[in-house]
Design a protein around this motif. Structure first.
Motif, PDB file in Angstrom:
ATOM      1  N   VAL A   1     106.545 -98.510  10.560  1.00  9.88           N
ATOM      2  CA  VAL A   1     107.794 -98.141  11.118  1.00  9.88           C
ATOM      3  C   VAL A   1     107.261 -98.337  12.907  1.00  9.88           C
ATOM      4  CG1 VAL A   1     109.341 -96.112  12.103  1.00  9.88           C
ATOM      5  CG2 VAL A   1     108.622 -96.398   9.658  1.00  9.88           C
ATOM      6  N   SER A   2     107.811 -99.292  13.439  1.00 13.32           N
ATOM      7  CA  SER A   2     107.397 -99.564  14.739  1.00 13.32           C
ATOM      8  C   SER A   2     108.855 -99.817  15.438  1.00 13.32           C
ATOM      9  CB  SER A   2     106.543-100.903  14.737  1.00 13.32           C
ATOM     10  OG  SER A   2     107.401-101.943  14.626  1.00 13.32           O
ATOM     11  N   GLU A   3     108.909 -99.649  16.776  1.00  8.17           N
ATOM     12  CA  GLU A   3     110.096 -99.895  17.352  1.00  8.17           C
ATOM     13  C   GLU A   3     110.588-101.367  17.429  1.00  8.17           C
ATOM     14  OE1 GLU A   3     112.107 -98.797  21.815  1.00  8.17           O
ATOM     15  OE2 GLU A   3     110.205 -97.993  21.362  1.00  8.17           O
ATOM     16  N   ASN A   4     109.603-102.212  17.402  1.00  7.78           N
ATOM     17  CA  ASN A   4     109.931-103.676  17.395  1.00  7.78           C
ATOM     18  C   ASN A   4     110.665-104.056  16.201  1.00  7.78           C
ATOM     19  OD1 ASN A   4     109.193-104.097  20.044  1.00  7.78           O
ATOM     20  ND2 ASN A   4     107.188-104.815  19.390  1.00  7.78           N
ATOM     21  N   VAL A   5     109.995-103.614  15.011  1.00  4.38           N
ATOM     22  CA  VAL A   5     110.631-104.101  13.745  1.00  4.38           C
ATOM     23  C   VAL A   5     112.034-103.415  13.714  1.00  4.38           C
ATOM     24  CG1 VAL A   5     110.150-103.775  11.280  1.00  4.38           C
ATOM     25  CG2 VAL A   5     108.228-104.436  12.751  1.00  4.38           C
ATOM     26  N   LEU A   6     112.234-102.147  14.055  1.00  4.66           N
ATOM     27  CA  LEU A   6     113.362-101.577  13.766  1.00  4.66           C
ATOM     28  C   LEU A   6     114.404-102.102  14.615  1.00  4.66           C
ATOM     29  CD1 LEU A   6     112.391 -97.812  13.924  1.00  4.66           C
ATOM     30  CD2 LEU A   6     112.820 -99.241  11.726  1.00  4.66           C
ATOM     31  N   LYS A   7     113.969-102.667  15.709  1.00 10.50           N
ATOM     32  CA  LYS A   7     115.040-103.166  16.523  1.00 10.50           C
ATOM     33  C   LYS A   7     115.445-104.484  16.037  1.00 10.50           C
ATOM     34  CE  LYS A   7     113.926-101.464  21.118  1.00 10.50           C
ATOM     35  NZ  LYS A   7     113.263-101.735  22.505  1.00 10.50           N
ATOM     36  N   ASP A   8     114.658-105.343  15.474  1.00 14.02           N
ATOM     37  CA  ASP A   8     114.874-106.623  14.903  1.00 14.02           C
ATOM     38  C   ASP A   8     115.968-106.505  13.533  1.00 14.02           C
ATOM     39  OD1 ASP A   8     113.203-108.074  16.309  1.00 14.02           O
ATOM     40  OD2 ASP A   8     111.677-108.262  14.833  1.00 14.02           O
ATOM     41  N   CYS A   9     115.688-105.520  12.758  1.00 10.65           N
ATOM     42  CA  CYS A   9     116.435-105.009  11.585  1.00 10.65           C
ATOM     43  C   CYS A   9     118.153-104.666  12.145  1.00 10.65           C
ATOM     44  CB  CYS A   9     116.023-103.853  11.019  1.00 10.65           C
ATOM     45  SG  CYS A   9     114.450-104.339   9.951  1.00 10.65           S
ATOM     46  N   CYS A  10     117.846-103.365  13.083  1.00 14.25           N
ATOM     47  CA  CYS A  10     119.107-103.069  13.550  1.00 14.25           C
ATOM     48  C   CYS A  10     120.058-104.105  14.301  1.00 14.25           C
ATOM     49  CB  CYS A  10     118.930-102.087  14.604  1.00 14.25           C
ATOM     50  SG  CYS A  10     118.254-100.406  13.781  1.00 14.25           S
ATOM     51  N   ASN A  11     119.346-105.133  14.954  1.00 14.27           N
ATOM     52  CA  ASN A  11     120.202-106.149  15.704  1.00 14.27           C
ATOM     53  C   ASN A  11     120.893-107.086  14.807  1.00 14.27           C
ATOM     54  OD1 ASN A  11     120.089-105.355  18.337  1.00 14.27           O
ATOM     55  ND2 ASN A  11     117.810-106.456  18.499  1.00 14.27           N
ATOM     56  N   LEU A  12     120.208-107.219  13.505  1.00 18.12           N
ATOM     57  CA  LEU A  12     120.708-108.202  12.526  1.00 18.12           C
ATOM     58  C   LEU A  12     121.888-107.513  11.548  1.00 18.12           C
ATOM     59  CD1 LEU A  12     117.550-109.713  11.098  1.00 18.12           C
ATOM     60  CD2 LEU A  12     119.363-110.955  12.095  1.00 18.12           C
ATOM     61  N   LEU A  13     121.805-106.184  11.493  1.00 21.56           N
ATOM     62  CA  LEU A  13     122.971-105.571  10.734  1.00 21.56           C
ATOM     63  C   LEU A  13     123.913-105.076  11.888  1.00 21.56           C
ATOM     64  CD1 LEU A  13     120.611-103.023   8.406  1.00 21.56           C
ATOM     65  CD2 LEU A  13     122.324-104.924   8.017  1.00 21.56           C
ATOM     66  N   GLN A  14     124.043-105.153  13.146  1.00 14.82           N
ATOM     67  CA  GLN A  14     124.831-105.077  13.972  1.00 14.82           C
ATOM     68  C   GLN A  14     125.290-103.489  13.877  1.00 14.82           C
ATOM     69  OE1 GLN A  14     127.611-108.313  14.160  1.00 14.82           O
ATOM     70  NE2 GLN A  14     125.958-109.706  14.606  1.00 14.82           N
ATOM     71  N   ASP A  15     126.777-103.358  13.544  1.00 22.40           N
ATOM     72  CA  ASP A  15     127.358-101.947  13.421  1.00 22.40           C
ATOM     73  C   ASP A  15     127.127-101.244  12.422  1.00 22.40           C
ATOM     74  OD1 ASP A  15     128.748-103.667  12.043  1.00 22.40           O
ATOM     75  OD2 ASP A  15     130.684-102.776  12.631  1.00 22.40           O
ATOM     76  N   LYS A  16     126.063-101.589  11.289  1.00 25.75           N
ATOM     77  CA  LYS A  16     126.033-100.916  10.009  1.00 25.75           C
ATOM     78  C   LYS A  16     124.955-100.003  10.278  1.00 25.75           C
ATOM     79  CE  LYS A  16     127.216-104.710   7.194  1.00 25.75           C
ATOM     80  NZ  LYS A  16     128.706-104.514   7.105  1.00 25.75           N
ATOM     81  N   ILE A  17     125.139 -98.747   9.578  1.00 26.53           N
ATOM     82  CA  ILE A  17     123.988 -97.816   9.470  1.00 26.53           C
ATOM     83  C   ILE A  17     122.658 -98.173   8.799  1.00 26.53           C
ATOM     84  CG2 ILE A  17     123.325 -95.625   8.846  1.00 26.53           C
ATOM     85  CD1 ILE A  17     126.057 -94.570   8.977  1.00 26.53           C
TER      86      ILE A  17
END
Length: 352
Positions: A145-161
């Motif tokens: 769990v790292s901030e960079n990896v999580l940002k990548d995932c969240c940006n790809l999912l946009q408004d989904k939880i």
């Protein structure tokens, strides 16, 4: 013998006995009613054939109750094949509004050695295109769990939880180290949760703690007490949801070895009910109790008269976050005896 050495030997024997199944045969998907952050909805569960948990593949040998290695392909599956398998699995389901997609990879979704970044990104892009999907839930050990990896995932999912589920198993470092061989401590879990909490202002990201009910060398009463204490700890740390996983016996594990010797048995369903009562009364975040294996020889068991009834009640209580109603059954007195007069050798047996 150290527990890591024992687990390593058990893992090697399990690998030798593995059937040579194709990646497609090792993949699966199903759907069921579930509780989302927005309320009752639907969940699609997807299992992808990845190499297995990095912890289990290391010299540590993995966790005492886990059979992920035996459920993994013998050779690494390419990104293109993983993407193709994921697409075919998703095509089986008519995605309705208010759906969560839960992805299991026999290890850590965020570990690029297990699930290549190319495959991970494409899977998330596919999910982002479907407006009926509200949540995407994945699993990971805390070290990935790292901030960079999580940002990548969240940006790809946009408004989904985007929910990251971590197998904390117990709030006791002693239990994690000596009864589960988890390979991390509370401080590692807290670092991961704090990274997720830090990102909440900018992203729709949440966390979930998996808690294991009744590790090896644990009495019935100890299992209840640890489950309740662990739920309180998880809430204090700041997780958003809790999912309890009562023990079931999987092949090729230390748990199975002790079970076959008569030194371990899964928890009573009565104990599961007791945990639900206490946790839902004292913990404010959503709490789910898994019912896999209930009423089977290798899973939580009361008696044939009440197993199914309790299982259905717990499933319903998960959706409503309610406390199951009282049921009387003659097997309850035997459970009480197990709790009150637990055979101490069950929690102190040496591993040889």
């Amino acid at each position: 013998m150290e527990i890591q050495d024992l687990m390593y030997d058990i893992r090697e024997n399990a690998i030798k006995r593995m059937d040579k199944k194709s990646p497609a045969d090792l993949s699966a998907s199903w759907s069921s009613e579930d509780l989302l952050y927005s309320g009752k909805g639907n969940a699609v569960f997807v299992i992808l054939p990845t190499p297995g948990c990095a912890h289990a593949l290391s010299e540590s040998g993995g966790c005492t109750m886990c059979s992920y290695i035996a459920d993994s392909p013998l050779e690494k599956v390419s990104s293109s094949e993983l993407i193709d398998i994921f697409k075919k699995l998703m095509e089986r389901h008519d995605i309705q509004p208010k759906t969560a997609v839960k992805i299991f990879v026999s290890g850590s979704f965020l570990n690029e050695e297990e699930l290549p970044k190319e495959a991970r990104d494409e899977i998330l892009k596919i999910l982002n295109k479907n407006d009926n999907i509200e949540e995407v839930v994945v699993e990971s050990r805390p070290e990935f769990v790292s901030e960079n990896v999580l940002k990548d995932c969240c940006n790809l999912l946009q408004d989904k939880i985007f929910e990251v589920s971590i197998g904390l198993e117990s709030g006791s470092d002693y239990i994690k180290k000596y009864k589960i061989n988890k390979g991390f401590l509370n401080k590692d879990f807290e670092i991961a949760i704090n990274i997720i909490k830090k990102m909440k202002n900018d992203y729709k990201i949440t966390s979930k703690a998996y808690l294991f009910v009744k590790p090896v060398l644990t009495s019935e009463k100890e299992a209840i007490d640890d489950a309740v204490a662990s739920a309180k700890y998880a809430e204090e740390v700041g997780v958003d949801r809790i999912s309890f996983c009562p023990a079931t016996i999987h092949k090729g594990t230390l748990m199975e070895l002790l079970w076959r010797r008569g030194s371990y048995k899964p928890p009573w369903i009565w104990s599961i009910i007791e945990i639900i009562k206490k946790v839902r009364s004292e913990v404010k975040i959503p709490v789910i109790m898994d019912t896999s294996g209930f009423g089977t020889r290798r899973g939580p068991f009361n008696c044939k008269k009440c197993n199914k009834k309790f299982k259905n009640m717990i499933i319903e209580s998960n959706l409503n976050q309610s406390i199951p109603e009282e049921i009387e059954c003659e097997c309850r007195n035997r459970w009480r005896g197990d709790v009150e007069f637990s055979d101490l050798t069950r929690s102190t047996t040496c591993i040889k």
